[in-house]
Design a protein around this motif. Sequence first.
Motif, PDB file in Angstrom:
ATOM      1  N   PRO A 193       0.786  -1.241   0.000  1.00 32.88           N
ATOM      2  CA  PRO A 193       0.000   0.000   0.000  1.00 32.88           C
ATOM      3  C   PRO A 193       0.814   1.284   0.000  1.00 32.88           C
ATOM      4  O   PRO A 193       0.299   2.339  -0.387  1.00 32.88           O
ATOM      5  N   PHE A 194       2.071   1.218   0.432  1.00 28.79           N
ATOM      6  CA  PHE A 194       2.797   2.475   0.650  1.00 28.79           C
ATOM      7  C   PHE A 194       4.174   2.480   0.003  1.00 28.79           C
ATOM      8  O   PHE A 194       5.170   2.845   0.626  1.00 28.79           O
ATOM      9  N   ARG A 195       4.227   2.086  -1.251  1.00 28.06           N
ATOM     10  CA  ARG A 195       5.483   2.215  -1.992  1.00 28.06           C
ATOM     11  C   ARG A 195       5.785   3.697  -2.219  1.00 28.06           C
ATOM     12  O   ARG A 195       4.870   4.514  -2.350  1.00 28.06           O
ATOM     13  N   ILE A 196       7.071   4.030  -2.306  1.00 25.87           N
ATOM     14  CA  ILE A 196       7.432   5.426  -2.554  1.00 25.87           C
ATOM     15  C   ILE A 196       7.635   5.695  -4.042  1.00 25.87           C
ATOM     16  O   ILE A 196       7.808   6.838  -4.447  1.00 25.87           O
ATOM     17  N   THR A 197       7.626   4.636  -4.873  1.00 23.25           N
ATOM     18  CA  THR A 197       7.708   4.835  -6.316  1.00 23.25           C
ATOM     19  C   THR A 197       6.333   5.212  -6.854  1.00 23.25           C
ATOM     20  O   THR A 197       5.314   4.725  -6.355  1.00 23.25           O
ATOM     21  N   PRO A 198       6.269   6.077  -7.873  1.00 22.45           N
ATOM     22  CA  PRO A 198       4.971   6.529  -8.401  1.00 22.45           C
ATOM     23  C   PRO A 198       4.170   5.378  -9.011  1.00 22.45           C
ATOM     24  O   PRO A 198       4.677   4.631  -9.845  1.00 22.45           O
ATOM     25  N   ARG A 201      -5.369   4.181   0.009  1.00 19.77           N
ATOM     26  CA  ARG A 201      -4.300   3.282  -0.422  1.00 19.77           C
ATOM     27  C   ARG A 201      -4.446   1.903   0.225  1.00 19.77           C
ATOM     28  O   ARG A 201      -4.150   0.887  -0.404  1.00 19.77           O
ATOM     29  N   LEU A 202      -4.887   1.854   1.464  1.00 17.83           N
ATOM     30  CA  LEU A 202      -5.125   0.569   2.112  1.00 17.83           C
ATOM     31  C   LEU A 202      -6.280  -0.167   1.423  1.00 17.83           C
ATOM     32  O   LEU A 202      -6.221  -1.393   1.235  1.00 17.83           O
ATOM     33  N   LEU A 203      -7.305   0.581   1.040  1.00 15.08           N
ATOM     34  CA  LEU A 203      -8.452  -0.026   0.365  1.00 15.08           C
ATOM     35  C   LEU A 203      -8.039  -0.622  -0.974  1.00 15.08           C
ATOM     36  O   LEU A 203      -8.410  -1.758  -1.307  1.00 15.08           O
ATOM     37  N   VAL A 204      -7.257   0.123  -1.760  1.00 14.04           N
ATOM     38  CA  VAL A 204      -6.781  -0.369  -3.053  1.00 14.04           C
ATOM     39  C   VAL A 204      -5.904  -1.605  -2.870  1.00 14.04           C
ATOM     40  O   VAL A 204      -5.893  -2.508  -3.708  1.00 14.04           O
ATOM     41  N   SER A 205      -5.200  -1.671  -1.745  1.00 11.11           N
ATOM     42  CA  SER A 205      -4.311  -2.809  -1.468  1.00 11.11           C
ATOM     43  C   SER A 205      -5.057  -4.040  -0.974  1.00 11.11           C
ATOM     44  O   SER A 205      -4.451  -5.097  -0.806  1.00 11.11           O
ATOM     45  N   GLY A 206      -6.349  -3.899  -0.694  1.00 13.51           N
ATOM     46  CA  GLY A 206      -7.140  -5.051  -0.291  1.00 13.51           C
ATOM     47  C   GLY A 206      -7.515  -5.105   1.168  1.00 13.51           C
ATOM     48  O   GLY A 206      -8.109  -6.082   1.623  1.00 13.51           O
ATOM     49  N   HIS A 207      -7.193  -4.057   1.922  1.00 10.25           N
ATOM     50  CA  HIS A 207      -7.532  -4.076   3.344  1.00 10.25           C
ATOM     51  C   HIS A 207      -9.007  -3.737   3.531  1.00 10.25           C
ATOM     52  O   HIS A 207      -9.486  -2.702   3.064  1.00 10.25           O
ATOM     53  N   GLY A 208      -9.719  -4.608   4.223  1.00 11.00           N
ATOM     54  CA  GLY A 208     -11.138  -4.368   4.427  1.00 11.00           C
ATOM     55  C   GLY A 208     -11.558  -4.475   5.871  1.00 11.00           C
ATOM     56  O   GLY A 208     -12.744  -4.526   6.184  1.00 11.00           O
TER      57      GLY A 208
END
Length: 346
Positions: A12-17, A201-208
Amino acid sequence: MYLEFFGLHRHPFRITPEDDFIYMSQQHSRAYVYMSSAIWSSEGFVVISGEIGSGKTTLLKKTIRNLEGNLKLLNISYTNLESRDLFGLILRKAGLKVEDESKVAMLFQITDYLEQMASAGTPVVLTIDEAQNLTRENLEDVRMLAGMESMGGPSMRVILLGQPELKQAVLDIPQLAQRVKLFFHLEGLSLAETAEYIDYRLLVSGHGGNKLFDGDTVREIHKLSKGIPRLINKLCDGMMMCAYSEDRPFIDPHDLKSIRKDLLGDELSPTTPKTAELRKQELSAPEQKREPTGEMAGIANALMRMAEALERIDNRLANTFPEEQPSKRQSFGTPDNVKPLSPGRK
């Protein structure tokens, strides 16, 4: 490392664009619209500035990914260029072989290319990321290319993206600044936007599951990062690693104190410019009696603590061996503001 632990399928929190992760705040939406208008307007020329990590490159990636229609995009991201390198790079991005490496020859080659594209009705869009690294001569060349005219207006549309100093570099060239249709600066996210950004970003990563970062934690993250997305990513990633390493399913806000220096490298300097200025004023001021400050105060306090510790040791020895007389001690002398050592008993 912690994806499975938190039930995530992407980091969820990569620093690359990553443009599919971009959180479209109000200002990012405005910048996106301005960039899109520059692409489809015959007089399109936009300068987008922002702090490092504010989302400029990610926004450009999103813009490019969503492009549709008949146009030719020349996207340049390497900008540590010498005088003629820019023309050579533009030709290569256009898919052309450089016939002559002299700057004048390359300019004529670019001019012919733009005329051909204009005749075919195909807009040519030049996007330059990290444009703050361009030399003044490079910027003058961009101005010249943007000023070339065809039957339908300017032959080339331009989007420049870079750090805050880019805007001033453009304004320092009045002929270039006058051609810019829009200047826009990306600020850091607000506190509310920072909370939404993290959740998105957590939601896009699958965290629910339950909310991982509570209000107090988000407030501290916003304070440290100043709302800059890349710094938010670094802090959130570090805190999730801490939770994973300790096998706990929640985020502890106290982790920020322990990882701040490791992630941001912003350890406070013991001597700030203000302190240095005060010291300069003290040295230039007339001599007068004043209490010890700074290093001298620290030394005096340390000596005081040593003297008190020795006195306590001496007292314990006196109580342990009351029949012995105290031996005469060698005098080392003490500062005027330090209490003399006690002989240990009356």
